[in-house]
Design an enzyme around this catalytic site. Structure first.
Site, PDB file in Angstrom:
ATOM      1  N   GLU A   1       0.812  -1.222   0.000  1.00  0.00           N
ATOM      2  CA  GLU A   1       0.000   0.000   0.000  1.00  0.00           C
ATOM      3  C   GLU A   1       0.838   1.261   0.000  1.00  0.00           C
ATOM      4  OE1 GLU A   1      -0.724  -2.726   1.685  1.00  0.00           O
ATOM      5  OE2 GLU A   1      -2.810  -3.201   1.230  1.00  0.00           O
TER       6      GLU A   1
ATOM      7  N   HIS B   1     -11.368  -4.340   9.266  1.00  0.00           N
ATOM      8  CA  HIS B   1     -11.940  -4.054   7.945  1.00  0.00           C
ATOM      9  C   HIS B   1     -13.136  -3.118   7.988  1.00  0.00           C
ATOM     10  CE1 HIS B   1      -9.775  -7.667   6.520  1.00  0.00           C
ATOM     11  NE2 HIS B   1     -10.096  -7.355   5.310  1.00  0.00           N
TER      12      HIS B   1
HETATM   13  C1  LIG Z   1      -2.798  -4.837   4.149  1.00  0.00           C
HETATM   14  C2  LIG Z   1      -3.861  -5.555   3.415  1.00  0.00           C
HETATM   15  N1  LIG Z   1      -4.039  -5.300   2.115  1.00  0.00           N
HETATM   16  C3  LIG Z   1      -4.993  -5.942   1.428  1.00  0.00           C
HETATM   17  C4  LIG Z   1      -5.804  -6.861   2.031  1.00  0.00           C
HETATM   18  C5  LIG Z   1      -6.894  -7.584   1.233  1.00  0.00           C
HETATM   19  N2  LIG Z   1      -6.505  -8.968   1.039  1.00  0.00           N
HETATM   20  C6  LIG Z   1      -6.947  -9.906   1.885  1.00  0.00           C
HETATM   21  S1  LIG Z   1      -6.252 -11.389   1.587  1.00  0.00           S
HETATM   22  C7  LIG Z   1      -5.351 -10.787   0.297  1.00  0.00           C
HETATM   23  C8  LIG Z   1      -4.422 -11.680  -0.437  1.00  0.00           C
HETATM   24  C9  LIG Z   1      -3.366 -12.220   0.449  1.00  0.00           C
HETATM   25  O1  LIG Z   1      -2.681 -13.236  -0.196  1.00  0.00           O
HETATM   26  P1  LIG Z   1      -1.720 -14.213   0.568  1.00  0.00           P
HETATM   27  O2  LIG Z   1      -0.890 -13.438   1.549  1.00  0.00           O
HETATM   28  O3  LIG Z   1      -0.981 -14.959  -0.451  1.00  0.00           O
HETATM   29  O4  LIG Z   1      -2.641 -15.170   1.403  1.00  0.00           O
HETATM   30  P2  LIG Z   1      -3.699 -16.252   0.892  1.00  0.00           P
HETATM   31  O5  LIG Z   1      -5.024 -15.570   0.844  1.00  0.00           O
HETATM   32  O6  LIG Z   1      -3.258 -16.734  -0.431  1.00  0.00           O
HETATM   33  O7  LIG Z   1      -3.689 -17.320   1.927  1.00  0.00           O
HETATM   34  C10 LIG Z   1      -5.624  -9.445   0.115  1.00  0.00           C
HETATM   35  C11 LIG Z   1      -5.047  -8.617  -0.957  1.00  0.00           C
HETATM   36  C12 LIG Z   1      -5.605  -7.069   3.404  1.00  0.00           C
HETATM   37  N3  LIG Z   1      -6.384  -7.914   4.104  1.00  0.00           N
HETATM   38  N4  LIG Z   1      -4.616  -6.430   4.056  1.00  0.00           N
END
Ligand SMILES: Cc1ncc(C[n+]2csc(CCOP(=O)(O)OP(=O)(O)O)c2C)c(N)n1
Ligand SMILES: Cc1ncc(C[n+]2csc(CCOP(=O)(O)OP(=O)(O)O)c2C)c(N)n1
Ligand SMILES: [Mg+2]
Ligand SMILES: [Mg+2]
Lengths: 325, 327, 327, 325
Positions: B60, B129
């Site tokens: 971000e 959130h």
């Molecule tokens: C700081 C932040 N940015 C964006 C999000 C929205 N978001 C939730 S899960 C996710 C993807 C995360 O991917 P990963 O770390 O690979 O975990 P996975 O869901 O694949 O287990 C995003 C972009 C968030 N929760 N926190």
């Protein structure tokens, strides 16, 4: 080092000397209260900015640190505009709003003067993105210190620049300290090039006390960037001869360490090399110092003579449009 | 006018902006292939391609800072931050750079950046959130802050943001995305800094914005059934704030209740109250009151979340109490 | 009582805390070898060693988050963030974790974390080092916020912070560090949530805190020379806020001016004004007024910085105007 | 893989199966509105949490993600407490305050349930610091996804942990996607172990579909951590069989890719291996499934029967002391 022509050699020397004398004068002016706030001197690191800037064209962008007088002068911002800025005068390059840490000159694509450590890197990525999207062939050179490598913005920005193959030259001025914290006390793994490569950015370390070496490395790196190969990182190994800022009693560095580095003074080193090759004689040096002294005097005079921005304009330029004035 | 959801209205503005100005591009996490966490940018990648609809890594601070840089470099970036809670990761770039570069450079730079983000609660997404921090943004000189509360404004204010030479933050309320409303689907930009009276009334003024607007209008309906005519002002823009519209209403009604989904202490509602105090004290028949969210990290459980937020019933009750009509 | 600077008083609290509780440790950028950016921790590394006085890399979000984790793990960390502008890099850990974990875990966790930071302007450090964002912190449920305005409080409130089971944020005003005052050098903790009347008066109440306290007291002196007796309240704690002390004063003076170095719109002063509106409206002889910083990124030039900040002269002028005594 | 004893094998299988069936039920309960908010299923990744947790003792800490039901169950949080939490009931492990993304159980040192991607890493470093300062021999296991690697907190936290030689086991669940963004579309350089090593943390990649491989690698890594060698990173290569969350139409992954990964289902795979070695017969499997189904039923019953927290308690536990209630 392979020496350049006498003319180029003298030019590089003049640029480094200008920074050195400018900074010495700034330090004096600080002690008498003409310059205030935080003041971070570039003395000892002159070869980095001067060397790196040689690889840039007027269309390129520069994003600088708060230790950026050298970066600003090497980019061609007139010393008077920089000095006036440090006085807080309206003829300063940021109209007195920024001071020592926030020098700007849009006509030279010098996008500040950033005092949030690491804060310039994302901005540099964005400038490069704008160039890429507009099919402009410019490079964005982004300066930052070893301390900034610890900030999340470093890894994030290198990754984004590499992912999008953006034309950024990341220039790490590794002077081995972040304020009082030595590199090995803030980085578990101290090879910065290795970090860059792990982020997807090819890197190269260079002797930051050798202006020609920095120039050569910067030219190589920017050539790759201009060729569309994506970002590059240059780690210039250097040292600041003065304390972090005028407030710093500099208790954390051994005298011997400082003296050791001073022995490879980028200016003294380069003078000796030019002299050894017969490219420089005493009279040249005297003339150069004289000219630089006059420039610095003129800069101070310009700053002294400059006007203060009227207090009534305090809220001007918070917004581009005038509606909230 | 066309019936359209708040989500589709926001998308129509994005599409028009992308079509109308080659300098405009959209970037953010999952705005492209995924289609946007809230599906606002759904379909835009297909129409405009990956150069102009750019998925970013989870970074971000960097992609917002890159938005600042791209704006300096002549583009008109629209950056999506999924949720206001995540924007806490990029406040450095927002406050220290986006809002500051123009003035700090002595007026040399402008940062024509638009940042959109979802704000607010109501979907049981719990405490990382669901907050409403747009009041913080309204504190920052150098930026503007809008918060559409209707589908039409989801379009009009976003278009307006894109015309500004300075950074504008657009807070879309996450619970409003599926809400339908009449939208001028070919309409131009709205006016930033202009509040609107959404319902005329004489007995008191309810001042609100964003996700609380539909709730406040619902409360006003209830009150009308009891013979209380509430005027409802939709602020639309938190910075600049249209104080004139507020003062004009209070000059008629002499009472005001500010409804704001932010936590009460240090809420934007406090600013509204303070300005009324300063500029309309002698018009008031009683103190301005605030109805805000309970001061608690937003709980997941539905009944607790409901209880933490302003609701039509609590808004109506607060209004009644101000008129001495409780119970 | 001993004469001591604000800086030395803060250091004496750190030293006592480190001596008195083996769970206490200090971490932050350059708190050790360098001795602290503002020399507050000077000498502590020598006395307590590198395990307990820990220099960190430049990684605000991570070392503040590590403070949260260390607090969960049974320690009593004191984290120094050099300057409030840098704290924008760690607001995620503060809002989403420090303030939230207790409630979000259903009350299982406590985060006994103290975060100290310098706030405020007056030293020509320009727009990335000079703001006053403590009002933002006061918005966050789950934390407490104190802002010492005297040398004695620089000690007493820090000691108090260390006794809290929840996160406490201590805002030390950077311009106050060299200020001398009488300090109870062996005294215990002050009371968080308790405002103090620093000067009694009858004509109006000046409400302030932190770096504006000395300026407000100076203004009150000037006013006294003109026959205006101002009462001066030092809030000391922004969250929780001691509304009772404010209301009691207003019941006597019937007028209040809030002096706050934050930017005006959305300032903490707005909260104070709104609370007075809500709870003492009928005691007021006129509207509560605010004197805040100009809404501009803090300029470097001294005359501009001076003009942007509340000053004794402008405070006195605002007070006079409220009493109809201008010019 | 070298198979463990029948007993251990059945235990691992039971744990993975429990997660699978629990998640399947959760998905059903979501569609009927019993569970709300965001729901991220662990199906396909069971071997990671189950394998890694084998290396932990009750004194160790766990910091989890928002895709953490599997992590929570593998750590031993009773399924009923997890299910009740997802119902928002007061008998939930976070009293209904957290929901699916914020499971906590201090008695098991399970420190949440973090929904800010990357937000758990600094907290894990701090927990490890507390252990180190208090001379406790615990390890802190910190789970996060490949997406979190892009966040500045990743590089910052690994550096700090390595610099201070803290007992952290970083477990990267690399399922190749961050929401809809494939690893190669969010990382310019996709070798996560290389990034860890550049930060000073030795790392190891492991087949995250193989519970025994994960267990073995986790044991090796935690042994180094316990021996005071500083932090370690484990990159478990895995895949989620379901969409990112219940909202996700999953348009960004090719069907064939999903099918290919399903072919190495960690449960099916392990069942086959146990069977091949004669450690498992059909009756065992039926008994196991039966027992797990009963557990999940009981969890749902517990959630259904649980009380709602009284609305009057809304402000309880914002602060530890009661003064602001
Ligand atoms: C700081 C932040 N940015 C964006 C999000 C929205 N978001 C939730 S899960 C996710 C993807 C995360 O991917 P990963 O770390 O690979 O975990 P996975 O869901 O694949 O287990 C995003 C972009 C968030 N929760 N926190
Ligand atoms: C985000 C942030 N944290 C802390 C500081 C305070 N600070 C100013 S300079 C500095 C050290 C930076 O070191 P480095 O990046 O190596 O640059 P150098 O001063 O050596 O040129 C620190 C900690 C800051 N300005 N910004
Ligand atoms: Mg350095
Ligand atoms: Mg992933």
């Amino acid at each position: 080092m392979t020496l350049p022509s006498r003319e180029r050699g003298l030019d590089l020397l003049r640029q480094m000397t200008r920074i050195r004398r400018f900074e010495e004068r700034a330090a004096e002016l600080y002690t008498v209260g003409k310059i205030r706030g935080f003041l971070h001197l570039y003395i000892g690191e002159e070869a980095v900015a001067v060397g790196a800037m040689q690889a840039l064209t007027p269309d390129d962008n520069v994003v600088a640190t708060y230790r950026e007088h050298g970066q600003a002068l090497a980019r061609g911002i007139p010393p008077g505009a920089v000095m006036a800025e440090m006085y807080g005068k309206a003829n300063g390059c940021s109209r007195g709003h920024g001071g020592s840490m926030h020098l700007f000159d849009v006509s030279r694509r010098f996008h500040g003067g950033h005092a949030i450590v690491g804060g310039g890197l994302p901005v540099a990525v964005g400038l490069a993105l704008a160039d890429a999207l507009q099919k402009r062939a410019a490079v964005t050179a982004c300066f930052f210190g070893d301390g900034a490598v610890a900030e999340g913005a470093f890894a994030e920005s290198l990754n984004l620049a590499a992912l999008w193959r953006l034309p950024v030259l990341f220039v790490c001025e590794n002077n081995l300290y972040a304020m009082g914290t030595a590199l090995a006390r803030h980085q578990a793994q101290t090879d910065i090039v290795r970090k860059a490569e792990a982020a997807g950015v090819p890197g190269q370390a260079v002797d930051g006390m050798d202006v020609l070496a920095v120039e050569a490395a910067a030219r190589l790196a920017t050539a790759a960037v201009r060729a569309g190969q994506g970002p590059r990182l240059l780690e210039a190994r250097t040292y600041r001869f003065r304390a972090h800022s005028m407030y710093d009693p500099d208790l954390y560095r051994a005298k011997e360490e400082i003296e050791r580095w001073k022995a490879s003074d980028p200016i003294g080193h380069f003078v000796a090399a030019l002299r050894a090759e017969g490219l420089l004689v005493d009279a040249d040096l005297a003339a150069l110092e004289h000219a630089v002294a006059a420039e610095v005097d003129a800069a101070v005079a310009e700053a002294e003579a400059g006007p203060w921005e009227p207090v009534e304009d305090l809220l001007k330029d918070v917004y581009t449009a005038a509606e909230r004035r | 006018m066309t019936k359209m959801t708040y989500r589709d209205a926001a998308r129509s503005a994005l599409r028009d902006a992308l079509r109308g100005d080659p300098r405009v591009f959209l970037m953010g996490e999952d705005v492209g292939r995924y289609g946007g966490a809230f599906a606002v940018s759904h379909g835009l990648l297909a129409e405009f391609g990956p150069e102009r609809v750019r998925d970013t890594p989870l970074s971000e601070n960097t992609f917002v800072g890159a938005g600042v840089g791209a704006a300096l470099g002549g583009m008109r970036p629209i950056v999506e931050v999924m949720t206001v809670n995540f924007s806490l990761l990029c406040l450095d770039q927002i406050v220290n750079n986006a809002a500051t570069l123009r003035h700090m450079s002595g007026g040399q730079l402008s940062v024509p950046l638009v940042v959109r983000m979802a704000t607010g609660a109501g979907r049981q997404l719990a405490a990382q959130h669901s907050h409403s921090l747009e009041g913080w943004y309204a504190h920052i000189p150098g930026i503007k802050v809008v918060a559409p509360g209707t589908a039409d404004d989801a379009r009009a204010l976003l278009l307006a943001a894109l015309r500004e030479p300075d950074p504008v933050f657009v807070f879309e309320h996450a619970a409003l995305y599926p809400m339908e409303g009449e939208v001028d689907a070919t309409g131009g930009p709205g006016e930033i800094g202009r509040a609107l009276v959404r319902r005329a009334g004489t007995d008191l003024t309810l001042i609100t914005y964003g996700g609380s607007l539909p709730k406040t209008l619902a409360a006003a309906e209830r009150l009308a059934g009891e013979g209380i005519e509430a005027e409802v002002i939709d602020l639309r823009s938190l910075r600049p704030l249209d104080t004139a519209t507020i003062l004009a209403s209070i000059a008629r009604t002499h009472r005001a209740l500010v409804v704001d989904e932010g936590w009460r202490t240090g809420s934007f509602a406090a600013e509204v109250s303070a300005q009324i105090m300063e500029r309309a004290f002698y018009d008031l028949d009683g103190p301005v009151q605030r109805l805000c969210s309970a001061e608690v990290p937003m709980p997941y459980a539905r009944h607790l979340e409901d209880a933490a937020l302003p609701q039509p019933a609590t808004i109506a009750a607060a209004a009644r109490a101000m008129l001495g009509r409780d119970g």
